[in-house]
Design a protein around this motif. Structure first.
Motif, PDB file in Angstrom:
ATOM      1  N   PRO A 155      15.928 -14.724   5.750  1.00  0.00           N
ATOM      2  CA  PRO A 155      16.494 -14.491   4.415  1.00  0.00           C
ATOM      3  C   PRO A 155      15.663 -13.548   3.552  1.00  0.00           C
ATOM      4  CG  PRO A 155      15.632 -16.721   4.609  1.00  0.00           C
ATOM      5  CD  PRO A 155      15.594 -16.130   5.974  1.00  0.00           C
ATOM      6  N   GLU A 156      14.338 -13.706   3.588  1.00  0.00           N
ATOM      7  CA  GLU A 156      13.499 -12.871   2.725  1.00  0.00           C
ATOM      8  C   GLU A 156      13.548 -11.410   3.146  1.00  0.00           C
ATOM      9  OE1 GLU A 156      11.891 -13.860  -0.058  1.00  0.00           O
ATOM     10  OE2 GLU A 156      13.008 -15.705   0.283  1.00  0.00           O
ATOM     11  N   ALA A 157      13.647 -11.156   4.446  1.00  0.00           N
ATOM     12  CA  ALA A 157      13.734  -9.767   4.910  1.00  0.00           C
ATOM     13  C   ALA A 157      15.030  -9.124   4.442  1.00  0.00           C
ATOM     14  CB  ALA A 157      13.624  -9.713   6.430  1.00  0.00           C
ATOM     15  N   HIS A 158      16.136  -9.853   4.511  1.00  0.00           N
ATOM     16  CA  HIS A 158      17.406  -9.314   3.999  1.00  0.00           C
ATOM     17  C   HIS A 158      17.307  -9.025   2.499  1.00  0.00           C
ATOM     18  CE1 HIS A 158      20.004  -9.545   7.501  1.00  0.00           C
ATOM     19  NE2 HIS A 158      19.569 -10.764   7.772  1.00  0.00           N
ATOM     20  N   LYS A 159      16.691  -9.935   1.761  1.00  0.00           N
ATOM     21  CA  LYS A 159      16.572  -9.746   0.312  1.00  0.00           C
ATOM     22  C   LYS A 159      15.706  -8.535  -0.006  1.00  0.00           C
ATOM     23  CE  LYS A 159      13.602 -11.998  -2.061  1.00  0.00           C
ATOM     24  NZ  LYS A 159      12.788 -13.039  -2.712  1.00  0.00           N
ATOM     25  N   ASP A 160      14.548  -8.430   0.635  1.00  0.00           N
ATOM     26  CA  ASP A 160      13.645  -7.315   0.366  1.00  0.00           C
ATOM     27  C   ASP A 160      14.286  -5.983   0.752  1.00  0.00           C
ATOM     28  OD1 ASP A 160      11.927  -9.301  -0.391  1.00  0.00           O
ATOM     29  OD2 ASP A 160      10.522  -9.038   1.267  1.00  0.00           O
ATOM     30  N   LEU A 161      14.967  -5.971   1.896  1.00  0.00           N
ATOM     31  CA  LEU A 161      15.620  -4.733   2.335  1.00  0.00           C
ATOM     32  C   LEU A 161      16.711  -4.332   1.361  1.00  0.00           C
ATOM     33  CD1 LEU A 161      15.935  -2.501   4.397  1.00  0.00           C
ATOM     34  CD2 LEU A 161      17.369  -4.029   5.777  1.00  0.00           C
ATOM     35  N   ALA A 162      17.475  -5.291   0.874  1.00  0.00           N
ATOM     36  CA  ALA A 162      18.524  -4.981  -0.104  1.00  0.00           C
ATOM     37  C   ALA A 162      17.930  -4.352  -1.357  1.00  0.00           C
ATOM     38  CB  ALA A 162      19.295  -6.253  -0.462  1.00  0.00           C
ATOM     39  N   GLY A 163      16.829  -4.895  -1.831  1.00  0.00           N
ATOM     40  CA  GLY A 163      16.200  -4.336  -3.026  1.00  0.00           C
ATOM     41  C   GLY A 163      15.721  -2.914  -2.833  1.00  0.00           C
ATOM     42  N   LEU A 164      15.118  -2.638  -1.684  1.00  0.00           N
ATOM     43  CA  LEU A 164      14.631  -1.288  -1.402  1.00  0.00           C
ATOM     44  C   LEU A 164      15.785  -0.302  -1.263  1.00  0.00           C
ATOM     45  CD1 LEU A 164      11.852  -2.222   1.151  1.00  0.00           C
ATOM     46  CD2 LEU A 164      11.460  -1.038  -1.008  1.00  0.00           C
ATOM     47  N   LEU A 165      16.843  -0.718  -0.565  1.00  0.00           N
ATOM     48  CA  LEU A 165      17.994   0.169  -0.388  1.00  0.00           C
ATOM     49  C   LEU A 165      18.664   0.468  -1.719  1.00  0.00           C
ATOM     50  CD1 LEU A 165      19.490  -1.488   2.818  1.00  0.00           C
ATOM     51  CD2 LEU A 165      18.426   0.779   2.684  1.00  0.00           C
ATOM     52  N   LEU A 166      18.743  -0.523  -2.582  1.00  0.00           N
ATOM     53  CA  LEU A 166      19.332  -0.296  -3.900  1.00  0.00           C
ATOM     54  C   LEU A 166      18.504   0.702  -4.698  1.00  0.00           C
ATOM     55  CD1 LEU A 166      21.604  -1.058  -5.825  1.00  0.00           C
ATOM     56  CD2 LEU A 166      20.205  -2.979  -6.615  1.00  0.00           C
ATOM     57  N   ARG A 191      25.619  -5.211   1.336  1.00  0.00           N
ATOM     58  CA  ARG A 191      25.807  -5.943   2.596  1.00  0.00           C
ATOM     59  C   ARG A 191      24.587  -6.786   2.931  1.00  0.00           C
ATOM     60  NH1 ARG A 191      28.196  -0.987   4.166  1.00  0.00           N
ATOM     61  NH2 ARG A 191      26.295  -0.335   5.276  1.00  0.00           N
ATOM     62  N   GLU A 192      23.390  -6.213   2.739  1.00  0.00           N
ATOM     63  CA  GLU A 192      22.173  -6.968   3.045  1.00  0.00           C
ATOM     64  C   GLU A 192      22.038  -8.179   2.126  1.00  0.00           C
ATOM     65  OE1 GLU A 192      19.998  -6.805   5.420  1.00  0.00           O
ATOM     66  OE2 GLU A 192      20.897  -5.056   6.388  1.00  0.00           O
ATOM     67  N   TYR A 193      22.380  -7.999   0.859  1.00  0.00           N
ATOM     68  CA  TYR A 193      22.210  -9.126  -0.055  1.00  0.00           C
ATOM     69  C   TYR A 193      23.243 -10.210   0.212  1.00  0.00           C
ATOM     70  CZ  TYR A 193      19.709 -11.231  -3.852  1.00  0.00           C
ATOM     71  OH  TYR A 193      18.885 -12.078  -4.571  1.00  0.00           O
ATOM     72  N   ARG A 194      24.435  -9.809   0.608  1.00  0.00           N
ATOM     73  CA  ARG A 194      25.420 -10.823   0.991  1.00  0.00           C
ATOM     74  C   ARG A 194      24.920 -11.647   2.174  1.00  0.00           C
ATOM     75  NH1 ARG A 194      30.664  -6.844   0.652  1.00  0.00           N
ATOM     76  NH2 ARG A 194      31.133  -7.151  -1.574  1.00  0.00           N
ATOM     77  N   ARG A 219      31.797  -5.517  -9.966  1.00  0.00           N
ATOM     78  CA  ARG A 219      32.502  -6.485  -9.112  1.00  0.00           C
ATOM     79  C   ARG A 219      31.560  -7.084  -8.073  1.00  0.00           C
ATOM     80  NH1 ARG A 219      37.667  -7.003 -10.099  1.00  0.00           N
ATOM     81  NH2 ARG A 219      38.727  -5.368 -11.278  1.00  0.00           N
ATOM     82  N   GLU A 220      30.712  -6.257  -7.485  1.00  0.00           N
ATOM     83  CA  GLU A 220      29.749  -6.780  -6.525  1.00  0.00           C
ATOM     84  C   GLU A 220      28.731  -7.686  -7.215  1.00  0.00           C
ATOM     85  OE1 GLU A 220      30.795  -3.732  -6.725  1.00  0.00           O
ATOM     86  OE2 GLU A 220      31.343  -2.967  -4.737  1.00  0.00           O
ATOM     87  N   ALA A 221      28.344  -7.299  -8.440  1.00  0.00           N
ATOM     88  CA  ALA A 221      27.430  -8.154  -9.208  1.00  0.00           C
ATOM     89  C   ALA A 221      28.082  -9.501  -9.490  1.00  0.00           C
ATOM     90  CB  ALA A 221      27.049  -7.471 -10.511  1.00  0.00           C
ATOM     91  N   ALA A 222      29.379  -9.489  -9.804  1.00  0.00           N
ATOM     92  CA  ALA A 222      30.097 -10.741 -10.068  1.00  0.00           C
ATOM     93  C   ALA A 222      30.110 -11.636  -8.834  1.00  0.00           C
ATOM     94  CB  ALA A 222      31.519 -10.446 -10.524  1.00  0.00           C
ATOM     95  N   GLN A 223      30.187 -11.038  -7.655  1.00  0.00           N
ATOM     96  CA  GLN A 223      30.173 -11.833  -6.430  1.00  0.00           C
ATOM     97  C   GLN A 223      28.831 -12.548  -6.256  1.00  0.00           C
ATOM     98  OE1 GLN A 223      31.175  -8.955  -3.437  1.00  0.00           O
ATOM     99  NE2 GLN A 223      33.341  -8.893  -4.002  1.00  0.00           N
ATOM    100  N   VAL A 224      27.755 -11.859  -6.623  1.00  0.00           N
ATOM    101  CA  VAL A 224      26.435 -12.508  -6.559  1.00  0.00           C
ATOM    102  C   VAL A 224      26.375 -13.646  -7.566  1.00  0.00           C
ATOM    103  CG1 VAL A 224      23.948 -12.200  -6.843  1.00  0.00           C
ATOM    104  CG2 VAL A 224      25.306 -10.404  -5.743  1.00  0.00           C
TER     105      VAL A 224
END
Length: 381
Positions: free
Chosen positions: A171-182, A192-195, A226-231
């Motif tokens: 989970p932490e790798a997906h979260k960190d990768l999502a932050g860097l990609l953003l 996709r990574e954050y989902r 919309r994606e923020a609302a999904q989070v």
């Protein structure tokens, strides 16, 4: 040079413990290459050996003395010496290698900021992780560990992708990768990574929820409401078993306007909750009046608070307690009956019914008491 993301020397303690579940074991041994920088091309495989008795003893010392919560210099020094001896004897003792990197990193934070010794220890910890990465260790932990301590974003992304190739549900790798990609503007992949992160991580309280909200706010700032609302929807669902007061704290700073405009589910439900989040400004004054021995004035202040905002439970509980303090059990029961009749949330009703004073419970109107008892027996505590 890398800098830790977590405060003080807690960083690698987390890495050594929280990521242990991601270890993988390869099928066949192969010679190791010379150390070098991380490459997306996997070098020959490294085969970890079963934990030896000496490694087990050193790991026990590491657990006792090198953790952030109870760091002991003498115990950790001894653990480092024993881990070094284990690794010299058998470099395939992977758990010992990882514990050694963790211990050295934590030792660094016992040294004065900016001191040569602190710099030396931090660099050594980085080199220990890097050696494992260069060996192509088929275990997610060194890749994730090095990603946390590495400053260059492109290198971090490579390390995180390698982590996820070995441990797809990290989970932490997906979260960190999502932050860097953003940060790099790769918003679709970040989403996709954050989902995936949300789908595999356990909910562990307010800190986790606030991290999710921070990412949602970044998405909204990038125009992806919309994606923020999904989070936000996911956070709302994850906090469903939290007391309403806790949810108020988690969501108190959310600007609902852009989410209400798109009909976001969490925004509608949070809007209904906001009256309970408005607080009870007279409650503190009532507590002060009681401290001064002015119970009658405190009772009046609490009644005014309930008239102004009848939703929050805290004034009712304070009124109940004051009435019980003065021996007025029937009045205490009447106060709580008023609360239960206006409270629409079944979880909140049962939460406070289960913790009601026994004296108040016995004095409740039988019909109301039986209704609450039946409803709350059917709900899991």
């Amino acid at each position: 040079m890398a800098s830790p993301r977590l405060p003080l020397f807690a960083c690698c303690v987390f890495l050594a413990s929280a990521s242990a579940a991601w270890a993988q074991r390869p099928p066949t041994p192969a010679p190791a290459p010379a150390p070098g920088r991380f490459s997306a091309v996997a070098p020959p495989r490294y085969v970890p050996a079963p934990v030896s008795p000496a490694a087990r003893a050193a790991l026990r010392l590491h657990q006792e003395g090198c953790q952030a919560e109870a760091f002991d210099d003498a115990t950790c020094d001894k653990a480092v010496r024993q881990l070094e001896a284990v690794v010299r004897e058998d470099p395939r003792q992977l758990d010992a290698q990882l514990a050694l990197a963790d211990a050295v990193w934590n030792q660094a934070f016992r040294q004065p900021e900016g001191s040569p010794e602190r710099t030396r220890l931090r660099q050594r910890a980085l080199e220990l992780y890097q050696q494992l990465v260069d060996l192509g260790v088929p275990d997610a932990r060194p890749y994730y560990g090095l990603s946390v301590l590495t400053r260059d974003p492109d290198t971090r992304i490579q390390l995180l992708r390698r982590t996820l190739a070995l441990a797809p549900k990290h989970p932490e790798a997906h979260k960190d990768l999502a932050g860097l990609l953003l940060t790099q503007g790769q918003v679709d992949e970040a989403v996709r990574e954050y989902r995936t992160h949300l789908s595999v991580r356990p909910y562990e309280g307010r800190e986790v929820a606030l991290e999710d909200i921070q990412f949602a706010d970044r998405l909204a700032a990038a125009g992806r409401v919309r994606e923020a609302a999904q989070v936000y929807d996911a956070v709302w669902d994850a906090t469903g078993n939290e007391p309403r007061s806790e949810r108020c704290q988690i969501f108190k700073a959310v600007d609902l306007d852009p989410y209400e405009r798109i009909g976001a589910r969490f925004a509608r439900q949070l809007g209904e909750l906001r009256a309970a989040c408005a607080g009870s400004p007279r409650l503190e004054g009532a507590v002060e009046l009681e401290r001064q021995g002015r119970d009658a004035a405190a009772l009046q202040e609490l009644e005014r608070q309930i008239q102004e905002n009848p939703v929050p439970v805290e004034p009712y509980l304070a009124l109940q307690r004051l009435h019980l303090k003065q021996g007025r059990v029937d009045e205490a029961a009447a106060v709580m009956a008023r609360y239960f009749r206006q409270e629409k949330d079944p979880e909140e009703r049962c939460r406070h019914f289960r913790t009601l004073s026994p004296r108040t419970t016995r004095a409740l109107e039988p019909g109301l008491m039986n209704e609450l008892d039946r409803a709350c027996r059917a709900r899991r505590p």
